[in-house]
Design a protein around this motif. Structure first.
Motif, mmCIF file in Angstrom:
data_model
loop_
_atom_site.group_PDB
_atom_site.id
_atom_site.type_symbol
_atom_site.label_atom_id
_atom_site.label_comp_id
_atom_site.label_asym_id
_atom_site.label_seq_id
_atom_site.Cartn_x
_atom_site.Cartn_y
_atom_site.Cartn_z
ATOM 1 N N UNK A 25 70.388 22.684 63.637
ATOM 2 C CA UNK A 25 71.010 22.521 62.640
ATOM 3 C C UNK A 25 70.769 22.772 61.284
ATOM 4 N N UNK A 26 69.329 23.089 61.421
ATOM 5 C CA UNK A 26 68.387 23.222 59.830
ATOM 6 C C UNK A 26 69.014 24.593 59.397
ATOM 7 N N UNK A 27 68.780 25.760 60.808
ATOM 8 C CA UNK A 27 69.531 26.719 60.553
ATOM 9 C C UNK A 27 70.814 27.013 59.838
ATOM 10 N N UNK A 28 71.696 26.474 60.205
ATOM 11 C CA UNK A 28 73.348 26.930 60.080
ATOM 12 C C UNK A 28 73.017 26.429 58.450
ATOM 13 N N UNK A 29 72.190 24.740 58.003
ATOM 14 C CA UNK A 29 72.641 24.199 56.699
ATOM 15 C C UNK A 29 71.660 25.491 55.595
ATOM 16 N N UNK A 30 70.379 26.431 56.137
ATOM 17 C CA UNK A 30 69.826 27.732 55.225
ATOM 18 C C UNK A 30 70.447 28.503 55.435
ATOM 19 N N UNK A 31 71.042 28.849 56.513
ATOM 20 C CA UNK A 31 72.052 29.976 56.109
ATOM 21 C C UNK A 31 73.359 29.880 55.135
ATOM 22 N N UNK A 32 74.110 28.675 55.030
ATOM 23 C CA UNK A 32 75.267 28.404 54.259
ATOM 24 C C UNK A 32 75.107 27.871 52.444
ATOM 25 N N UNK A 33 73.970 27.306 52.593
ATOM 26 C CA UNK A 33 73.045 27.471 51.499
ATOM 27 C C UNK A 33 72.470 28.506 50.733
ATOM 28 N N UNK A 34 72.257 29.557 51.333
ATOM 29 C CA UNK A 34 71.403 30.685 50.991
ATOM 30 C C UNK A 34 73.224 31.682 50.841
ATOM 31 N N UNK A 149 78.400 25.010 55.903
ATOM 32 C CA UNK A 149 77.444 23.773 56.740
ATOM 33 C C UNK A 149 77.777 22.673 57.197
ATOM 34 N N UNK A 150 79.043 22.428 57.156
ATOM 35 C CA UNK A 150 79.242 20.910 57.726
ATOM 36 C C UNK A 150 80.162 21.249 58.954
ATOM 37 N N UNK A 151 80.708 21.834 58.739
ATOM 38 C CA UNK A 151 81.774 22.862 59.834
ATOM 39 C C UNK A 151 80.885 23.228 61.043
ATOM 40 N N UNK A 152 79.323 23.941 60.502
ATOM 41 C CA UNK A 152 79.009 24.849 61.906
ATOM 42 C C UNK A 152 78.043 23.590 62.481
ATOM 43 N N UNK A 153 77.184 22.909 61.843
ATOM 44 C CA UNK A 153 76.328 21.803 61.854
ATOM 45 C C UNK A 153 76.554 20.622 61.563
ATOM 46 N N UNK A 154 76.938 19.324 62.208
ATOM 47 C CA UNK A 154 76.700 18.278 61.685
ATOM 48 C C UNK A 154 75.872 17.070 61.361
ATOM 49 N N UNK A 155 75.786 16.679 59.942
ATOM 50 C CA UNK A 155 74.482 16.941 58.772
ATOM 51 C C UNK A 155 73.169 15.298 59.882
#
Length: 380
Positions: A25-34, A149-155
């Motif tokens: 999940x952290x990888x998806x959030x890193x990708x989206x925030x990047x 990010x929210x769609x790809x990996x739930x917080x």
């Protein structure tokens, strides 16, 4: 090897029957925030549109079938509302950007002397509208990246990877971030139920009849969550020695002060020599404090997310896009920030556009539904 009930072939057993590792999940959030960071480095509408297309394609390709994944459309509507609102402010309140191409002239409202610099109405120029459009597109792209990010990996999945010392704060953040997706899912469910009953679901009347049950459901969910957390012993801490508590507090506080001092040193010309070492020492002390603080929160993880090669590919592609866009903004600011005075058509810079396309790597490395394998046949 055992034979399944339908007789089509052999079913896997042992290590092969385990669940295939997914993307952290952290990888998806890193990708989206990047990608969001890359969007803040440019006001070129062509690059921003390409960023939005890349994030949207990855969401459509990789998102799972969960309530949080279906909230992506809500972020799209929010971004559109921000875009319209920013353009409306530029029309009504004016813009500091000078322009010569007057589109229309609104009646101007006289304001008192203490409101100098603010005007209501007056000339609306094409340069002011284009400047507002570029600025609003940047903010809309940032919102859509957060929605991706929210769609790809739930917080809630991120809670498994937090250090023990940040568990309570992480739970509060996760509850706050998951409120909107559940609210959208409840609203859709109630609107569908009203349509099936032949009742209106639009307008003020439909909003009142849908809004109250949605808020009531949110309140009931909050009460149920509080009861579940209390039943699971939330907030329980383990006994540690006083010396460990004092060491944890000293490391955490000293690490945060070191991070602040190091960041200030990097941002100023005088602190260029000591900024990076102080920042590194502060991060090391803060991480050590978090590790010691995690000993006070004993908890286990059921099926924790693993950071495998696919996770590195997903996170690395987003970081590469952000790094290359930042480099392009430093080397060629005119290409990434097209001017509006004089009003010129924006051009698409080639190598920054190619850098944005690196964000499509997750669509190939981590699709939502990988192709199924052909079942094995038993020899006759």
């Amino acid at each position: 090897m055992r034979k399944p009930a339908d007789g089509t072939g052999t079913a896997p057993s042992g290590p092969r029957a385990r669940r295939a590792p997914g993307v952290h999940a952290g990888a998806w959030w890193v990708w989206a925030l990047a990608l969001g960071t890359a969007a803040t480095r440019t006001t070129n509408p062509l690059l921003l549109g390409l960023l939005l297309a890349v994030s949207g394609y990855v969401v459509v390709t990789c998102r799972p079938d969960t309530p949080s994944a279906r909230s992506y459309s809500a972020f799209l509507r929010l971004a559109l509302a921000v875009l319209v609102l920013r353009l409306g402010f530029a029309v009504v309140l004016g813009s500091p950007v000078p322009g010569t191409h007057v589109l229309l002239t609104l009646p101007e409202v006289p304001l008192p002397h203490w409101a100098q610099g603010i005007r209501l109405g007056g000339r609306v120029t094409a340069e002011a509208l284009v400047f507002a459009l570029y600025d609003a597109l940047k903010l809309a792209a940032l919102l859509i990246c957060v929605g991706a990010a929210n769609a790809l990996a739930a917080p809630a999945r991120l809670l498994k990877s937090l250090p023990g010392a940040l568990y309570e704060m992480g739970v509060a953040v996760v509850v706050a971030l998951t409120f909107a997706p559940h609210l959208v899912a409840d609203a859709r469910r109630l609107r569908a139920a009203r349509r099936l009953r032949g009742r209106p679901d639009r307008g003020v009347r439909g909003l009142l009849h849908v809004g109250l049950p949605v808020l009531e459901g949110a309140l009931e969910r909050s009460v149920a969550l509080a009861a579940a957390m209390d039943a699971r012993g939330y907030g329980r801490t383990a006994e540690v020695a006083p010396a460990v508590r004092r060491t944890t507090a000293a490391l955490t506080l000293g690490g945060l002060l070191g991070v602040c001092a190091g960041t200030y040193g990097l941002l100023t010309a005088e602190g260029g020599t000591y900024g990076l070492p102080v920042l590194a020492a502060g991060l090391a002390a803060a991480l050590a404090g978090l590790w010691l603080g995690g000993r006070r929160t004993p908890r286990t993880r059921y099926r924790p997310d693993t950071w495998g090669p696919r996770s590195w590919l997903v996170a690395g592609s987003g970081v590469a896009v952000a790094a290359l866009l930042s480099l392009a903004a430093a080397r060629d600011p005119q290409a990434l920030h097209p001017g509006v005075v004089p009003l010129v058509a924006p051009a698409l810079p080639l190598w920054p556009a190619a850098a944005v396309l690196l964000g499509l790597v997750p669509a190939v490395a981590a699709p939502a539904h990988p192709p199924a394998r052909t079942p094995l046949r038993e020899p006759s």
